[in-house]
Design an enzyme around this catalytic site. Sequence first.
Site, PDB file in Angstrom:
ATOM      1  CG  LEU A 116      -0.430 -17.681  18.826  1.00  0.00           C
ATOM      2  CD1 LEU A 116      -1.763 -18.116  19.406  1.00  0.00           C
ATOM      3  CD2 LEU A 116      -0.563 -16.285  18.243  1.00  0.00           C
ATOM      4  CB  THR A 160       2.744 -11.999  10.748  1.00  0.00           C
ATOM      5  OG1 THR A 160       2.381 -13.256  10.165  1.00  0.00           O
ATOM      6  CG2 THR A 160       1.486 -11.246  11.099  1.00  0.00           C
ATOM      7  N   GLY A 186       2.214 -11.574  23.320  1.00  0.00           N
ATOM      8  CA  GLY A 186       3.152 -11.321  22.225  1.00  0.00           C
ATOM      9  C   GLY A 186       2.517 -10.507  21.111  1.00  0.00           C
ATOM     10  CE1 TYR A 214       9.706 -20.089  16.255  1.00  0.00           C
ATOM     11  CE2 TYR A 214      10.037 -20.192  13.877  1.00  0.00           C
ATOM     12  CZ  TYR A 214       9.279 -19.810  14.970  1.00  0.00           C
ATOM     13  OH  TYR A 214       8.083 -19.156  14.765  1.00  0.00           O
ATOM     14  CG  ASP A 259       8.550 -20.996  30.424  1.00  0.00           C
ATOM     15  OD1 ASP A 259       8.293 -21.969  29.684  1.00  0.00           O
ATOM     16  OD2 ASP A 259       9.548 -20.265  30.277  1.00  0.00           O
ATOM     17  CG  ASN A 274       7.829 -16.919  28.667  1.00  0.00           C
ATOM     18  OD1 ASN A 274       7.629 -15.927  27.976  1.00  0.00           O
ATOM     19  ND2 ASN A 274       8.564 -17.939  28.264  1.00  0.00           N
ATOM     20  CB  THR A 326       9.051 -23.111  24.078  1.00  0.00           C
ATOM     21  OG1 THR A 326       9.844 -22.504  25.091  1.00  0.00           O
ATOM     22  CG2 THR A 326       7.748 -22.362  23.921  1.00  0.00           C
TER      23      THR A 326
END
Length: 337
Positions: free
Chosen positions: A82, A184, A14, A154, A60, A36, A101
């Site tokens: 992360l 970021t 990522g 989230y 995953d 993933n 996740t």
Amino acid sequence: MKEKKIALVAGGAGFIGSHLCARLLEQGWDVLCLDNMLTARPGNLRALTNHPGFSFVRADITDPLPDEVVEQADRIERIYNLACAASPPHYQSDPEHTMLTNVVGTDRLLRLAEQSGARFLLTSTSEVYGDPEQHPQREDYRGWVNCTGPRACYDEGKRAAEAMAFDFGRLQRAEVRVARIFNTYGPHMDPRDGRVVSNLICQALEGQEITIYGDGSQTRSFCYVSDLVDGLIRLMEAKDVSLTPVNLGNPEEYTITQLLEQVRALVPTTAEVVYHPLPVDDPRRRRPDIGRARALLGWAPRVPLAAGLAETVRWFAEEMQRMQLLELPVQETRLSA
Ligand code: UDP
């Protein structure tokens, strides 16, 4: 010769993860990158794939960890988690997977840390503070999160992941670190992931209409990715910060309108600004108090927004040419500010 120890980076392909993998390789770690590839991009690993210390496993973390990972457990000394979509449109497109996740995935990695004796770092988020009533946000502020809203998968997922990490820490099942990352930006952002920095830069480069949500008076504090990665590694390696979350972000606060002005100074555009409704539960203000990171890690961001944005614009212009999204040659955009 003794085998080198491994740093496992979940979400390593990522935006932030790929920079972290690169820095860890520079520091002499063998890096095992797990991803993933749902929101990551293969190009982020372009510079790493030929490095002898780098390996990649597509996986995953909501699934049982692959054999290639478990078989190397006794060499794994650091685990950075992360792995999670971080842009609101992405993490809201499959909210169940986002929650799992954070909860199931973090549990699997914590158990790997317990088994291997590795130190574990969770990348949590400023979103745990929700739409904050305290400003700037300190780590002891408990937040104002809507647990039934569209951001909850989230925010609440990360809060649950923090709870689990601290329980593993308290019970001495693993040595844990928790970073609360604020906005970021930098190279390797996905041009199409819908975040404000990538949207404004790409829209300006493509001459498309500029999208501002709300009236642009909401604030964010933007940290350049190299500073953030430095903070993550310092936190992982610091002693005695086990049961303490640490904010990592740049305390310079900007309205979204001010951010747009900075982007326009780098990429002159006459494109129209179009105002869209503010998304549900969009925080009004956000700025980290980084007193704890300064005191415990000796860390503070060093890259000012103008310099970081200039690097980011340069990268996006090149990337969009690679993706053939941009007809303009890079040198025709003003990148020297
Ligand atoms: N935003 C905007 N235009 C865009 C994308 C985002 O005005 O094209 C706003 C968004 O509503 C929010 C801020 O910019 O107030 C930061 O959004 P982002 O998705 O980057 O991150 P987050 O909301 O998670 O901080």
